[in-house]
Design a protein around this motif. Structure first.
Motif, PDB file in Angstrom:
ATOM      1  N   UNK A   7       6.498  10.683 -16.861  1.00  0.00           N
ATOM      2  CA  UNK A   7       5.632  10.766 -15.677  1.00  0.00           C
ATOM      3  C   UNK A   7       4.738   9.550 -15.530  1.00  0.00           C
ATOM      4  N   UNK A   8       4.193   9.060 -16.643  1.00  0.00           N
ATOM      5  CA  UNK A   8       3.351   7.867 -16.609  1.00  0.00           C
ATOM      6  C   UNK A   8       4.157   6.643 -16.188  1.00  0.00           C
ATOM      7  N   UNK A   9       5.365   6.515 -16.712  1.00  0.00           N
ATOM      8  CA  UNK A   9       6.221   5.370 -16.365  1.00  0.00           C
ATOM      9  C   UNK A   9       6.634   5.432 -14.894  1.00  0.00           C
ATOM     10  N   UNK A  10       7.010   6.609 -14.420  1.00  0.00           N
ATOM     11  CA  UNK A  10       7.408   6.757 -13.018  1.00  0.00           C
ATOM     12  C   UNK A  10       6.225   6.485 -12.088  1.00  0.00           C
ATOM     13  N   UNK A  11       5.056   6.964 -12.445  1.00  0.00           N
ATOM     14  CA  UNK A  11       3.862   6.708 -11.640  1.00  0.00           C
ATOM     15  C   UNK A  11       3.555   5.222 -11.594  1.00  0.00           C
ATOM     16  N   UNK A  12       3.667   4.541 -12.713  1.00  0.00           N
ATOM     17  CA  UNK A  12       3.444   3.094 -12.739  1.00  0.00           C
ATOM     18  C   UNK A  12       4.466   2.346 -11.895  1.00  0.00           C
ATOM     19  N   UNK A  13       5.732   2.780 -11.957  1.00  0.00           N
ATOM     20  CA  UNK A  13       6.782   2.132 -11.166  1.00  0.00           C
ATOM     21  C   UNK A  13       6.542   2.335  -9.675  1.00  0.00           C
ATOM     22  N   UNK A  14       6.143   3.521  -9.271  1.00  0.00           N
ATOM     23  CA  UNK A  14       5.845   3.786  -7.859  1.00  0.00           C
ATOM     24  C   UNK A  14       4.646   2.957  -7.411  1.00  0.00           C
ATOM     25  N   UNK A  15       3.619   2.869  -8.234  1.00  0.00           N
ATOM     26  CA  UNK A  15       2.434   2.077  -7.886  1.00  0.00           C
ATOM     27  C   UNK A  15       2.786   0.602  -7.769  1.00  0.00           C
ATOM     28  N   UNK A  16       3.605   0.093  -8.684  1.00  0.00           N
ATOM     29  CA  UNK A  16       4.015  -1.304  -8.633  1.00  0.00           C
ATOM     30  C   UNK A  16       4.852  -1.574  -7.375  1.00  0.00           C
ATOM     31  N   UNK A  17       5.775  -0.690  -7.082  1.00  0.00           N
ATOM     32  CA  UNK A  17       6.621  -0.851  -5.890  1.00  0.00           C
ATOM     33  C   UNK A  17       5.815  -0.787  -4.600  1.00  0.00           C
ATOM     34  N   UNK A  18       4.871   0.138  -4.516  1.00  0.00           N
ATOM     35  CA  UNK A  18       4.036   0.247  -3.320  1.00  0.00           C
ATOM     36  C   UNK A  18       3.151  -0.979  -3.160  1.00  0.00           C
ATOM     37  N   UNK A  19       2.594  -1.474  -4.248  1.00  0.00           N
ATOM     38  CA  UNK A  19       1.765  -2.675  -4.181  1.00  0.00           C
ATOM     39  C   UNK A  19       2.565  -3.893  -3.772  1.00  0.00           C
ATOM     40  N   UNK A  20       3.775  -4.035  -4.307  1.00  0.00           N
ATOM     41  CA  UNK A  20       4.637  -5.153  -3.938  1.00  0.00           C
ATOM     42  C   UNK A  20       5.014  -5.085  -2.465  1.00  0.00           C
ATOM     43  N   UNK A  21       5.337  -3.902  -1.979  1.00  0.00           N
ATOM     44  CA  UNK A  21       5.707  -3.723  -0.570  1.00  0.00           C
ATOM     45  C   UNK A  21       4.525  -4.022   0.348  1.00  0.00           C
ATOM     46  N   UNK A  22       3.351  -3.495   0.028  1.00  0.00           N
ATOM     47  CA  UNK A  22       2.194  -3.668   0.910  1.00  0.00           C
ATOM     48  C   UNK A  22       1.712  -5.114   0.941  1.00  0.00           C
ATOM     49  N   UNK A  23       1.909  -5.868  -0.114  1.00  0.00           N
ATOM     50  CA  UNK A  23       1.508  -7.271  -0.111  1.00  0.00           C
ATOM     51  C   UNK A  23       2.469  -8.147   0.679  1.00  0.00           C
ATOM     52  N   UNK A  24       3.711  -7.701   0.855  1.00  0.00           N
ATOM     53  CA  UNK A  24       4.710  -8.509   1.544  1.00  0.00           C
ATOM     54  C   UNK A  24       4.991  -8.067   2.970  1.00  0.00           C
TER      55      UNK A  24
END
Length: 71
Positions: A7-24
């Motif tokens: 759950x921690x790894x999946x949450x981190x992956x979702x947060x990283x993906x959302x941050x990457x998307x929102x910055x681009x």
């Protein structure tokens, strides 16, 4: 224990993906640019908004009643 770490790894992956998307993401133009028209008459409101006898100087009305006109 494994589910918690997953759950921690999946949450981190979702947060990283959302941050990457929102910055681009390309920024949207503001609403005043999107909904602007060139045919809007701001400088010429027309003759019927203030009355036929209005001189264009609001100080004339108060000067006639004995008060000093604002300058």
């Amino acid at each position: 224990m494994g589910m918690i770490l997953t759950g921690i790894v999946v949450t981190g992956a979702i947060a990283f993906g959302a941050g990457f998307y929102l910055l681009n993401v390309q920024p949207e133009p503001p609403a005043w640019q999107v909904f602007s028209t060139e045919s809007t008459r701001v400088g010429d409101p027309g003759h019927n908004l203030v009355g036929q006898n209005w001189s264009g100087n609001p100080g004339n009305v108060s000067a006639e009643s004995g008060e000093k006109a604002a300058s």
